[in-house]
Structure formats: C-alpha cells, structure tokens
Design a protein around this motif. Structure first.
Motif, PDB file in Angstrom:
ATOM      1  N   LEU A  78       0.794  -1.218   0.000  1.00  0.00           N
ATOM      2  CA  LEU A  78       0.000   0.000   0.000  1.00  0.00           C
ATOM      3  C   LEU A  78       0.829   1.272   0.000  1.00  0.00           C
ATOM      4  CD1 LEU A  78      -2.465  -1.345   2.677  1.00  0.00           C
ATOM      5  CD2 LEU A  78      -2.860  -1.248   0.217  1.00  0.00           C
ATOM      6  N   ASP A  79       2.064   1.190   0.457  1.00  0.00           N
ATOM      7  CA  ASP A  79       2.927   2.365   0.531  1.00  0.00           C
ATOM      8  C   ASP A  79       4.378   1.890   0.559  1.00  0.00           C
ATOM      9  OD1 ASP A  79       3.588   5.054   0.670  1.00  0.00           O
ATOM     10  OD2 ASP A  79       2.523   5.426   2.545  1.00  0.00           O
ATOM     11  N   MET A  80       5.286   2.770   0.190  1.00  0.00           N
ATOM     12  CA  MET A  80       6.705   2.425   0.190  1.00  0.00           C
ATOM     13  C   MET A  80       7.300   2.568   1.586  1.00  0.00           C
ATOM     14  SD  MET A  80       8.298   3.947  -3.259  1.00  0.00           S
ATOM     15  CE  MET A  80       7.810   3.321  -4.845  1.00  0.00           C
ATOM     16  N   VAL A  81       8.328   1.771   1.837  1.00  0.00           N
ATOM     17  CA  VAL A  81       9.090   1.839   3.076  1.00  0.00           C
ATOM     18  C   VAL A  81      10.460   2.398   2.708  1.00  0.00           C
ATOM     19  CG1 VAL A  81      10.117   0.506   4.947  1.00  0.00           C
ATOM     20  CG2 VAL A  81       7.851  -0.119   4.060  1.00  0.00           C
ATOM     21  N   ARG A  82      10.884   3.415   3.439  1.00  0.00           N
ATOM     22  CA  ARG A  82      12.146   4.090   3.148  1.00  0.00           C
ATOM     23  C   ARG A  82      12.993   4.198   4.424  1.00  0.00           C
ATOM     24  NH1 ARG A  82       9.006   6.447  -0.953  1.00  0.00           N
ATOM     25  NH2 ARG A  82      10.195   6.844  -2.842  1.00  0.00           N
ATOM     26  N   PRO A  83      14.286   4.479   4.255  1.00  0.00           N
ATOM     27  CA  PRO A  83      15.119   4.712   5.439  1.00  0.00           C
ATOM     28  C   PRO A  83      14.487   5.782   6.330  1.00  0.00           C
ATOM     29  CG  PRO A  83      16.491   4.585   3.481  1.00  0.00           C
ATOM     30  CD  PRO A  83      15.058   4.592   3.007  1.00  0.00           C
ATOM     31  N   GLY A  84      14.534   5.542   7.620  1.00  0.00           N
ATOM     32  CA  GLY A  84      13.925   6.444   8.587  1.00  0.00           C
ATOM     33  C   GLY A  84      12.601   5.913   9.112  1.00  0.00           C
ATOM     34  N   ASP A  85      11.992   4.983   8.368  1.00  0.00           N
ATOM     35  CA  ASP A  85      10.754   4.356   8.842  1.00  0.00           C
ATOM     36  C   ASP A  85      11.097   3.276   9.860  1.00  0.00           C
ATOM     37  OD1 ASP A  85       9.011   5.787   7.170  1.00  0.00           O
ATOM     38  OD2 ASP A  85       9.108   4.293   5.566  1.00  0.00           O
ATOM     39  N   SER A  86      10.173   2.995  10.733  1.00  0.00           N
ATOM     40  CA  SER A  86      10.266   1.804  11.571  1.00  0.00           C
ATOM     41  C   SER A  86       9.076   0.935  11.191  1.00  0.00           C
ATOM     42  CB  SER A  86      10.249   2.150  13.057  1.00  0.00           C
ATOM     43  OG  SER A  86       9.064   2.823  13.392  1.00  0.00           O
ATOM     44  N   LEU A  87       9.212  -0.356  11.331  1.00  0.00           N
ATOM     45  CA  LEU A  87       8.140  -1.285  10.963  1.00  0.00           C
ATOM     46  C   LEU A  87       7.703  -2.093  12.171  1.00  0.00           C
ATOM     47  CD1 LEU A  87       9.410  -2.767   7.566  1.00  0.00           C
ATOM     48  CD2 LEU A  87       7.724  -0.959   7.920  1.00  0.00           C
ATOM     49  N   VAL A  88       6.423  -2.378  12.213  1.00  0.00           N
ATOM     50  CA  VAL A  88       5.820  -3.241  13.214  1.00  0.00           C
ATOM     51  C   VAL A  88       4.740  -4.047  12.497  1.00  0.00           C
ATOM     52  CG1 VAL A  88       4.097  -1.512  13.949  1.00  0.00           C
ATOM     53  CG2 VAL A  88       4.806  -3.310  15.544  1.00  0.00           C
ATOM     54  N   VAL A  89       4.461  -5.258  12.979  1.00  0.00           N
ATOM     55  CA  VAL A  89       3.427  -6.086  12.374  1.00  0.00           C
ATOM     56  C   VAL A  89       2.330  -6.320  13.398  1.00  0.00           C
ATOM     57  CG1 VAL A  89       2.872  -8.290  11.258  1.00  0.00           C
ATOM     58  CG2 VAL A  89       5.133  -7.244  10.925  1.00  0.00           C
ATOM     59  N   ARG A  90       1.110  -6.075  12.974  1.00  0.00           N
ATOM     60  CA  ARG A  90      -0.054  -6.435  13.786  1.00  0.00           C
ATOM     61  C   ARG A  90      -0.531  -7.780  13.251  1.00  0.00           C
ATOM     62  NH1 ARG A  90      -4.735  -2.298  15.261  1.00  0.00           N
ATOM     63  NH2 ARG A  90      -3.052  -1.670  16.650  1.00  0.00           N
ATOM     64  N   LEU A  91      -0.470  -8.790  14.088  1.00  0.00           N
ATOM     65  CA  LEU A  91      -0.780 -10.170  13.729  1.00  0.00           C
ATOM     66  C   LEU A  91      -2.149 -10.523  14.301  1.00  0.00           C
ATOM     67  CD1 LEU A  91       0.643 -12.713  12.513  1.00  0.00           C
ATOM     68  CD2 LEU A  91       1.425 -13.190  14.824  1.00  0.00           C
ATOM     69  N   THR A  92      -3.098 -10.854  13.413  1.00  0.00           N
ATOM     70  CA  THR A  92      -4.463 -11.142  13.843  1.00  0.00           C
ATOM     71  C   THR A  92      -4.840 -12.575  13.473  1.00  0.00           C
ATOM     72  OG1 THR A  92      -5.045  -8.823  13.470  1.00  0.00           O
ATOM     73  CG2 THR A  92      -6.866 -10.374  13.721  1.00  0.00           C
ATOM     74  N   PRO A  93      -5.158 -13.414  14.473  1.00  0.00           N
ATOM     75  CA  PRO A  93      -5.559 -14.790  14.169  1.00  0.00           C
ATOM     76  C   PRO A  93      -6.902 -14.814  13.450  1.00  0.00           C
ATOM     77  CG  PRO A  93      -5.210 -14.491  16.540  1.00  0.00           C
ATOM     78  CD  PRO A  93      -5.116 -13.150  15.904  1.00  0.00           C
ATOM     79  N   GLY A  94      -6.981 -15.664  12.445  1.00  0.00           N
ATOM     80  CA  GLY A  94      -8.228 -15.877  11.710  1.00  0.00           C
ATOM     81  C   GLY A  94      -8.700 -17.301  11.920  1.00  0.00           C
ATOM     82  N   PRO A  95      -9.428 -17.816  10.959  1.00  0.00           N
ATOM     83  CA  PRO A  95      -9.964 -19.177  11.089  1.00  0.00           C
ATOM     84  C   PRO A  95      -8.863 -20.223  11.245  1.00  0.00           C
ATOM     85  CG  PRO A  95     -10.947 -18.022   9.215  1.00  0.00           C
ATOM     86  CD  PRO A  95      -9.844 -17.154   9.723  1.00  0.00           C
ATOM     87  N   ALA A  96      -9.199 -21.265  12.014  1.00  0.00           N
ATOM     88  CA  ALA A  96      -8.301 -22.400  12.205  1.00  0.00           C
ATOM     89  C   ALA A  96      -9.108 -23.668  11.972  1.00  0.00           C
ATOM     90  CB  ALA A  96      -7.721 -22.393  13.613  1.00  0.00           C
ATOM     91  N   ARG A  97      -8.440 -24.662  11.386  1.00  0.00           N
ATOM     92  CA  ARG A  97      -9.111 -25.951  11.168  1.00  0.00           C
ATOM     93  C   ARG A  97      -8.161 -27.073  11.533  1.00  0.00           C
ATOM     94  NH1 ARG A  97      -7.028 -27.980   6.475  1.00  0.00           N
ATOM     95  NH2 ARG A  97      -6.282 -26.475   4.945  1.00  0.00           N
ATOM     96  N   PRO A  98      -8.719 -28.195  11.985  1.00  0.00           N
ATOM     97  CA  PRO A  98      -7.873 -29.326  12.364  1.00  0.00           C
ATOM     98  C   PRO A  98      -7.089 -29.866  11.165  1.00  0.00           C
ATOM     99  CG  PRO A  98     -10.156 -29.659  13.063  1.00  0.00           C
ATOM    100  CD  PRO A  98     -10.138 -28.456  12.194  1.00  0.00           C
ATOM    101  N   ALA A  99      -5.891 -30.343  11.452  1.00  0.00           N
ATOM    102  CA  ALA A  99      -5.047 -31.012  10.461  1.00  0.00           C
ATOM    103  C   ALA A  99      -4.641 -32.364  11.046  1.00  0.00           C
ATOM    104  CB  ALA A  99      -3.829 -30.156  10.148  1.00  0.00           C
ATOM    105  N   SER A 100      -3.810 -33.100  10.359  1.00  0.00           N
ATOM    106  CA  SER A 100      -3.401 -34.418  10.841  1.00  0.00           C
ATOM    107  C   SER A 100      -2.497 -34.311  12.065  1.00  0.00           C
ATOM    108  CB  SER A 100      -2.677 -35.183   9.725  1.00  0.00           C
ATOM    109  OG  SER A 100      -1.495 -34.514   9.370  1.00  0.00           O
ATOM    110  N   ARG A 101      -2.418 -35.391  12.808  1.00  0.00           N
ATOM    111  CA  ARG A 101      -1.555 -35.513  13.987  1.00  0.00           C
ATOM    112  C   ARG A 101      -1.848 -34.476  15.062  1.00  0.00           C
ATOM    113  NH1 ARG A 101       3.776 -36.076  10.533  1.00  0.00           N
ATOM    114  NH2 ARG A 101       3.213 -37.939   9.408  1.00  0.00           N
TER     115      ARG A 101
END
Length: 136
Positions: A78-101
C-alpha cells in the motif's frame, strides 16, 4: 479475522539496512539502485518488507507453536518503506481448522505498519501449528 491481535517488536529501516538487503537480495531494478549512489530515499523492495515482517513475527513469540508456513495467500503493498521508517506487524488470528496428527491449519492476518501508523502492506498467511492461536 478476529478482533484480538498481537503486535510485534519494531525494526528501524536504516539506509545501511536497505543497502544490505538490496545488495544481498540481488535487486537490479533502477528504483533500488539510483544512479547518484545515494540511498537516503531508496525504497525497500516489497520482498524485503516481507522478510523483515517475517522476522518480527518470529521475534514476537506469537508463533512459538508454528511448524511451518504453508501459504502466503494474499499480499498487498500500500505504501513504500524508506530509510527512517520503523516497521511493526499487527498479527491477527483468523480461522483455524484441524489437520493431521493433532495439528491445526491457522490463517493469520499481517498488517505491516510504520511507527507513524501508516499501513504499508497487508498479507494473509496460512501456518501449520501445533495448536491454534488464542482469539481464532
């Protein structure tokens, strides 16, 4: 996606970091290799933004139950990242489904933002987990 989220630590994007990632990644586009030689305003390639975001997610501890990344379903820059920026990630859990084991396939939203609050990228990532994240 759930209303609950985890916010990662931050990383400072310096001119040196941009130079290192562009050089080591082998990016050849003129946008990342200005003729003047100055990197003060050179943007970080999108793939490098995702690399840094992945490291921040790892550092957060939110994926300690992760086994493997299965898919990066969508990515929007959505936008460029340049020197001087700091980055952080907002992590949001979504749907989960069973898998093997007894494992779980967990969808996660990544909102990659600058320290100023500008969203620079969004991604939907699918992980194989030993257990689902709280909030899913």
């Amino acid at each position: 996606m759930s209303a609950r989220f985890v916010e990662t630590p931050t990383v400072e994007v310096t001119e040196e970091l941009v130079t290192t990632l562009v050089e080591r990644g082998g990016f050849t586009h003129p946008l990342f290799r200005p003729a003047s030689g100055s990197r003060a305003d050179v943007p970080l390639p999108g793939q490098a933004v995702l690399l840094l975001a992945g490291g921040l997610v790892e550092q957060s501890g939110a994926l300690d139950a992760a086994v493997a990344m299965l898919e990066m379903r969508t990515v929007r820059f959505l936008d460029m990242v340049r020197p001087g920026d700091s980055l952080v990630v907002r992590l949001t859990p979504g749907p989960a489904r069973p898998a093997s084991r007894g494992r779980v396939v967990q969808e996660l939203g990544w909102e990659i933002r600058t320290g100023a609050g500008t969203t620079v990228a969004e991604a939907t990532v699918v992980m194989l987990m030993n257990e689902s994240m709280e909030g899913s």
